[in-house]
Design an enzyme around this catalytic site. Structure first.
Site, PDB file in Angstrom:
ATOM      1  N   ASN A   7       0.875  -1.175   0.000  1.00  0.00           N
ATOM      2  CA  ASN A   7       0.000   0.000   0.000  1.00  0.00           C
ATOM      3  C   ASN A   7       0.910   1.222   0.000  1.00  0.00           C
ATOM      4  O   ASN A   7       1.544   1.531   1.005  1.00  0.00           O
ATOM      5  CB  ASN A   7      -0.931   0.009   1.214  1.00  0.00           C
ATOM      6  CG  ASN A   7      -1.850   1.226   1.224  1.00  0.00           C
ATOM      7  OD1 ASN A   7      -1.429   2.331   0.880  1.00  0.00           O
ATOM      8  ND2 ASN A   7      -3.092   1.038   1.624  1.00  0.00           N
ATOM      9  N   GLU A  34      -3.878   2.024  -2.980  1.00  0.00           N
ATOM     10  CA  GLU A  34      -3.921   3.468  -2.721  1.00  0.00           C
ATOM     11  C   GLU A  34      -2.965   4.228  -3.640  1.00  0.00           C
ATOM     12  O   GLU A  34      -2.163   5.043  -3.171  1.00  0.00           O
ATOM     13  CB  GLU A  34      -3.639   3.780  -1.247  1.00  0.00           C
ATOM     14  CG  GLU A  34      -4.854   3.572  -0.357  1.00  0.00           C
ATOM     15  CD  GLU A  34      -4.792   4.387   0.937  1.00  0.00           C
ATOM     16  OE1 GLU A  34      -5.288   5.520   0.922  1.00  0.00           O
ATOM     17  OE2 GLU A  34      -4.258   3.897   1.933  1.00  0.00           O
ATOM     18  N   ASP A 150      -4.214  -4.807   0.754  1.00  0.00           N
ATOM     19  CA  ASP A 150      -4.571  -4.195   2.028  1.00  0.00           C
ATOM     20  C   ASP A 150      -5.992  -4.634   2.345  1.00  0.00           C
ATOM     21  O   ASP A 150      -6.941  -4.119   1.760  1.00  0.00           O
ATOM     22  CB  ASP A 150      -4.451  -2.669   1.911  1.00  0.00           C
ATOM     23  CG  ASP A 150      -4.865  -1.961   3.192  1.00  0.00           C
ATOM     24  OD1 ASP A 150      -5.284  -2.642   4.143  1.00  0.00           O
ATOM     25  OD2 ASP A 150      -4.763  -0.726   3.226  1.00  0.00           O
ATOM     26  N   ASN A 152      -7.442  -4.364   5.262  1.00  0.00           N
ATOM     27  CA  ASN A 152      -8.029  -3.577   6.348  1.00  0.00           C
ATOM     28  C   ASN A 152      -8.735  -4.483   7.362  1.00  0.00           C
ATOM     29  O   ASN A 152      -9.829  -4.159   7.855  1.00  0.00           O
ATOM     30  CB  ASN A 152      -8.976  -2.504   5.798  1.00  0.00           C
ATOM     31  CG  ASN A 152      -8.250  -1.193   5.502  1.00  0.00           C
ATOM     32  OD1 ASN A 152      -7.450  -0.729   6.315  1.00  0.00           O
ATOM     33  ND2 ASN A 152      -8.495  -0.628   4.338  1.00  0.00           N
ATOM     34  N   ASP A 221      -2.088  -6.099   5.954  1.00  0.00           N
ATOM     35  CA  ASP A 221      -1.775  -6.398   4.547  1.00  0.00           C
ATOM     36  C   ASP A 221      -1.486  -7.893   4.465  1.00  0.00           C
ATOM     37  O   ASP A 221      -0.571  -8.386   5.126  1.00  0.00           O
ATOM     38  CB  ASP A 221      -0.572  -5.571   4.100  1.00  0.00           C
ATOM     39  CG  ASP A 221      -0.859  -4.079   4.197  1.00  0.00           C
ATOM     40  OD1 ASP A 221      -1.388  -3.525   3.223  1.00  0.00           O
ATOM     41  OD2 ASP A 221      -0.585  -3.489   5.273  1.00  0.00           O
ATOM     42  N   ASP A 250       2.619   4.635   5.215  1.00  0.00           N
ATOM     43  CA  ASP A 250       2.338   4.091   6.549  1.00  0.00           C
ATOM     44  C   ASP A 250       2.251   2.555   6.524  1.00  0.00           C
ATOM     45  O   ASP A 250       2.201   1.929   7.581  1.00  0.00           O
ATOM     46  CB  ASP A 250       1.093   4.724   7.190  1.00  0.00           C
ATOM     47  CG  ASP A 250      -0.033   5.000   6.214  1.00  0.00           C
ATOM     48  OD1 ASP A 250       0.051   4.573   5.041  1.00  0.00           O
ATOM     49  OD2 ASP A 250      -1.017   5.639   6.626  1.00  0.00           O
ATOM     50  N   HIS A 251       2.260   1.949   5.326  1.00  0.00           N
ATOM     51  CA  HIS A 251       2.326   0.498   5.183  1.00  0.00           C
ATOM     52  C   HIS A 251       3.719   0.095   4.672  1.00  0.00           C
ATOM     53  O   HIS A 251       4.440   0.917   4.099  1.00  0.00           O
ATOM     54  CB  HIS A 251       1.308   0.001   4.154  1.00  0.00           C
ATOM     55  CG  HIS A 251      -0.122   0.252   4.508  1.00  0.00           C
ATOM     56  ND1 HIS A 251      -1.000  -0.759   4.838  1.00  0.00           N
ATOM     57  CD2 HIS A 251      -0.840   1.403   4.556  1.00  0.00           C
ATOM     58  CE1 HIS A 251      -2.202  -0.242   5.068  1.00  0.00           C
ATOM     59  NE2 HIS A 251      -2.129   1.064   4.906  1.00  0.00           N
TER      60      HIS A 251
END
Length: 260
Positions: A7, A34, A150, A152, A221, A250-251
């Site tokens: 991501n 993303e 991802d 989530n 992930d 941030d991933h």
DNA sequence: ATGCCGGGCGAAGCCCGA
């Protein structure tokens, strides 16, 4: 055959570090989430310059997925079936040749779903139901299948540094985890969980509140493998070091190695 | 603290993420 998911949190803002990581890790396939880019604005050329074929399924500003592959990308399908009214770009599928046979790779960016009392959570649960139904159909092909992205979803308390902080969050609510289990039990192996016991490894650390400094992460992930893909599994890896770099997503990337 | 950080959009401040 190295397959990655990452991501990237905005491909244009992260292009330099993405190219740097791709050169280091040298995956054969990389699923991106993303991308936050429309297809025509996606920076294909710098990635083609380092040997990747590129297919994208983007939209303006948010979401968006892509697959990079050193080998040809065939049977490309954009969008998750099951809801013609869904305009969010979160699913991309392609078939990639192996030395013998093929592997089908799906890149997913599953909806976040927060806050849970809103239609955002309803959409997340419906999307998971659609994914499960679609995945069931793909499993019937009885071929190596990799669904990477991802999700989530924090599947279990071991997948968070502080699970108690997530109990009311759309990533960890019982109905979310239940659907993830249903998907896995349809016939998949969670590749990283197969190869790691106990806490972690984490794949996301919030930008806020010093989460990275305190290693306050979560594992969201995931790479799910059909049994035919799991038979080829050699190793898994999470490139945690990427999170410590300047201007990081941030991933971090998650990888599986399949034998051919 | 319905925030903290950060990207996108678009040109200031809001929307979105997890």
């Amino acid at each position: 055959m190295l397959i990655a998911t990452f991501n990237i949190n905005g491909v244009k803002a992260r292009l330099e570090s993405l190219v740097s990581w791709l050169k280091d890790a040298n995956p054969d396939v990389c699923c991106l989430q993303e991308i936050k880019s429309q297809d025509e604005a996606f920076p294909k050329q710098p990635l083609e310059d380092i040997g990747y074929n590129v297919v994208t399924h983007g939209q303006k500003g948010f979401n968006g997925v892509a697959i990079l592959s050193k080998r040809p990308l065939e049977e490309v399908k954009r969008g998750l079936p099951g809801d013609d009214a869904d305009v969010q770009s979160r699913y991309l599928e392609a078939v990639i040749p192996l030395k013998k046979g093929v592997v089908r790779v799906a890149a997913i960016y599953l909806p976040n779903g927060n806050p849970p009392e809103t239609e955002k959570y309803t959409y997340k649960l419906a999307w998971m139901d659609r994914l499960c139904l679609h995945a069931r159909g793909l499993l019937e092909l009885e071929e190596p299948l990799v669904i990477a992205g991802d999700y989530n979803v924090i599947p279990t308390p071991d997948d968070a540094k502080r699970p108690e902080a997530w109990v009311n969050d759309a990533l960890f609510l019982p109905r979310t985890r239940e659907r993830f289990r249903t998907l896995v039990h349809t016939g998949f192996i969670d590749a990283v969980r197969l190869t790691h016991c106990g806490k972690g490894p984490f794949t996301f650390w919030d930008y806020q509140a010093g989460a990275w400094r305190r290693d306050d992460g979560i594992r969201i992930d995931h790479i799910l493998l059909s049994s035919q893909a799991a038979d080829l599994l050699v190793a898994t890896r999470v490139d945690k070091y990427v999170r410590g770099q300047d201007k990081a997503s941030d991933h971090v990337p998650v990888l599986v190695e399949l034998r051919e």
